[in-house]
Design a protein around this motif. Structure first.
Motif, PDB file in Angstrom:
ATOM      1  N   ALA A 192       0.855  -1.176  -0.030  1.00  0.00           N
ATOM      2  CA  ALA A 192       0.001   0.046  -0.181  1.00  0.00           C
ATOM      3  C   ALA A 192       1.037   1.193  -0.025  1.00  0.00           C
ATOM      4  O   ALA A 192       0.489   2.166  -0.709  1.00  0.00           O
ATOM      5  CB  ALA A 192      -0.987  -0.066   1.219  1.00  0.00           C
ATOM      6  N   LEU A 193       2.046   1.266   0.750  1.00  0.00           N
ATOM      7  CA  LEU A 193       2.913   2.311   0.692  1.00  0.00           C
ATOM      8  C   LEU A 193       3.521   2.768  -0.679  1.00  0.00           C
ATOM      9  O   LEU A 193       3.734   3.830  -1.070  1.00  0.00           O
ATOM     10  CB  LEU A 193       4.005   2.286   1.733  1.00  0.00           C
ATOM     11  N   ALA A 194       3.696   1.677  -1.342  1.00  0.00           N
ATOM     12  CA  ALA A 194       4.274   1.515  -2.814  1.00  0.00           C
ATOM     13  C   ALA A 194       3.380   2.459  -3.532  1.00  0.00           C
ATOM     14  O   ALA A 194       3.591   3.370  -4.278  1.00  0.00           O
ATOM     15  CB  ALA A 194       4.506   0.326  -3.145  1.00  0.00           C
ATOM     16  N   ASP A 218      15.907  -2.246   7.740  1.00  0.00           N
ATOM     17  CA  ASP A 218      16.321  -2.903   6.612  1.00  0.00           C
ATOM     18  C   ASP A 218      15.471  -2.621   5.276  1.00  0.00           C
ATOM     19  O   ASP A 218      14.487  -2.835   5.362  1.00  0.00           O
ATOM     20  CB  ASP A 218      16.240  -4.700   7.123  1.00  0.00           C
ATOM     21  N   PHE A 219      16.247  -2.020   4.281  1.00  0.00           N
ATOM     22  CA  PHE A 219      15.368  -1.679   3.307  1.00  0.00           C
ATOM     23  C   PHE A 219      15.235  -2.965   2.256  1.00  0.00           C
ATOM     24  O   PHE A 219      14.520  -2.525   1.258  1.00  0.00           O
ATOM     25  CB  PHE A 219      16.230  -0.541   2.467  1.00  0.00           C
ATOM     26  N   GLU A 220      15.784  -4.049   2.493  1.00  0.00           N
ATOM     27  CA  GLU A 220      15.935  -5.036   1.373  1.00  0.00           C
ATOM     28  C   GLU A 220      14.514  -5.514   0.991  1.00  0.00           C
ATOM     29  O   GLU A 220      13.971  -5.669  -0.198  1.00  0.00           O
ATOM     30  CB  GLU A 220      16.552  -6.196   1.714  1.00  0.00           C
ATOM     31  N   ARG A 221      13.385  -5.703   2.139  1.00  0.00           N
ATOM     32  CA  ARG A 221      12.102  -6.113   1.776  1.00  0.00           C
ATOM     33  C   ARG A 221      11.435  -4.765   1.155  1.00  0.00           C
ATOM     34  O   ARG A 221      10.465  -5.177   0.344  1.00  0.00           O
ATOM     35  CB  ARG A 221      11.497  -6.375   3.224  1.00  0.00           C
ATOM     36  N   ARG A 224      12.185  -4.781  -2.391  1.00  0.00           N
ATOM     37  CA  ARG A 224      11.568  -5.888  -3.047  1.00  0.00           C
ATOM     38  C   ARG A 224      10.137  -5.539  -3.376  1.00  0.00           C
ATOM     39  O   ARG A 224       9.629  -6.156  -4.574  1.00  0.00           O
ATOM     40  CB  ARG A 224      11.757  -7.019  -2.305  1.00  0.00           C
ATOM     41  N   ILE A 225       9.561  -5.372  -2.468  1.00  0.00           N
ATOM     42  CA  ILE A 225       7.963  -4.963  -2.618  1.00  0.00           C
ATOM     43  C   ILE A 225       7.829  -3.895  -3.897  1.00  0.00           C
ATOM     44  O   ILE A 225       6.978  -3.882  -4.524  1.00  0.00           O
ATOM     45  CB  ILE A 225       7.453  -4.633  -1.191  1.00  0.00           C
ATOM     46  N   PHE A 226       8.671  -2.861  -3.315  1.00  0.00           N
ATOM     47  CA  PHE A 226       8.502  -1.702  -4.533  1.00  0.00           C
ATOM     48  C   PHE A 226       8.822  -2.231  -5.967  1.00  0.00           C
ATOM     49  O   PHE A 226       8.365  -1.389  -6.917  1.00  0.00           O
ATOM     50  CB  PHE A 226       9.436  -0.680  -4.298  1.00  0.00           C
TER      51      PHE A 226
END
Length: 333
Positions: A192-194, A218-221, A224-226
């Motif tokens: 939803a943030l994306a 941790d920005f990795e997740r 990945r979602i973005f």
């Protein structure tokens, strides 16, 4: 004797418009296609999102009477000039709606970037009710108005102040939105943030252009979602921005993270360029919220206990731009 539109009739016209905007009427479908041809930033996906948001959040049966009922409408009509922005589809609709529902006469200066949809809807209102032509006119110059509402950049705001400052006015400047993350967000919330970040290619004042994160986040997740918006790289205008800022970061050795359609850089400024998302770290969440709520740059704050993720681009009737109650202003004239 001059004929006037009753409040009930104005409500009926706007609720009918809501049904029309959600319909498959060929003329409306053609207008939406034309809007996309005129402005490459207005994709079919984004036009559809703006249209559905307005129809369901503003014009659904029962919403207008409940909203207008909170105000004491003026006894006499003034002439209000409205200068509309054009950064996202139908961005000036809410100002028009406020002016129309308050019973004033409106002179609209449409943005050349977003005039197709507004002209079509105004024309349909006149075909449904001829008296609308006496209430709303489109003009290139807004002379002789009693009050003004103008939306633009920080630069244009100075000119608006010069021209309209001696009249009652609302003059809006650049604003943007931020999200506060705490690391406990679910995948669904980050999806939803994306939407809050990417919808309208980040061109709206309610787009999230900065995320505030705790130290060690941790920005990795998140990245990945973005990636679900990687297809934005297919739009030349968007990709040109991406390539330009990537080159700047490489030349200046600025650390960055990336997906094929987004560059993330650490920056305390909430405003970011198209295709860029800023991030900053925080230690005291409560203090951060107070800081952001007191900033004249921030339109919306997204996060737990704040505006829900995914809701930034679905404003309600009372989500007034710049936090200034447009309806109250119009009713005070």
């Amino acid at each position: 004797m001059e004929q006037v539109l009753t409040l009930q009739r104005r409500i009926e016209l706007m609720e009918d418009m809501g049904r029309y905007m959600l319909s498959d009427e060929p003329a409306w479908q053609e207008a939406m296609q034309m809007a996309g041809h005129r402005n490459a930033w207005f994709t079919a996906e984004h036009i559809a999102h703006a249209v559905e948001s307005i129809a369901r959040q503003y014009l659904a049966p029962g919403k207008l009477p409940a909203w207008v009922g909170q105000y004491k409408l003026p006894a006499e009509a003034c002439t209000v000039g409205i200068v509309m922005a054009g950064n996202i589809p139908l961005v000036g609709f809410h100002d028009m709606l406020c002016g129309f529902m308050s019973g004033h006469r409106l002179m609209l200066k449409l943005s050349t970037k977003d005039e197709v949809l507004m002209r079509h809807l105004l024309h349909r209102m006149v075909t449904q009710e001829s008296l609308v032509a006496e209430c709303i006119t489109v003009a290139e110059r807004l002379n002789g108005c009693d009050a003004y509402i103008a939306t633009g950049s920080n630069n244009t705001a100075r000119y608006f102040e010069q021209y309209f400052g001696k009249y009652p006015h609302i003059i809006r400047q650049n604003r943007t939105s931020v999200a506060i993350l705490d690391g406990s967000e679910t995948d669904k919330e980050l999806v939803a943030l994306a939407d809050d970040v990417y919808l309208y290619y980040g061109l709206g004042c309610r787009n999230v252009t900065q995320v505030c994160v705790p130290h060690g986040y941790d920005f990795e997740r998140l990245l990945r979602i973005f990636a679900r918006y990687d297809h934005y790289a297919d739009l030349n205008k968007y990709k040109n921005n991406y390539d330009y800022h990537l080159a700047l970061y490489l030349l200046n050795r600025v650390p960055y993270m990336s997906t094929p359609a987004l560059l993330m850089v650490e920056n305390e400024l909430p405003f970011s360029a198209v295709s860029v998302l800023h991030y900053r770290h925080y230690t005291d969440r409560e203090q951060l919220v107070q800081e952001l709520q007191g900033s004249t740059d921030i339109q919306a704050i997204i996060g737990h206990g704040l505006i829900p993720f995914g809701s930034a681009q679905v404003p309600t009737l009372t989500d007034y731009a710049d936090g200034v109650d447009t309806m109250a202003f119009l009713c005070s004239l």
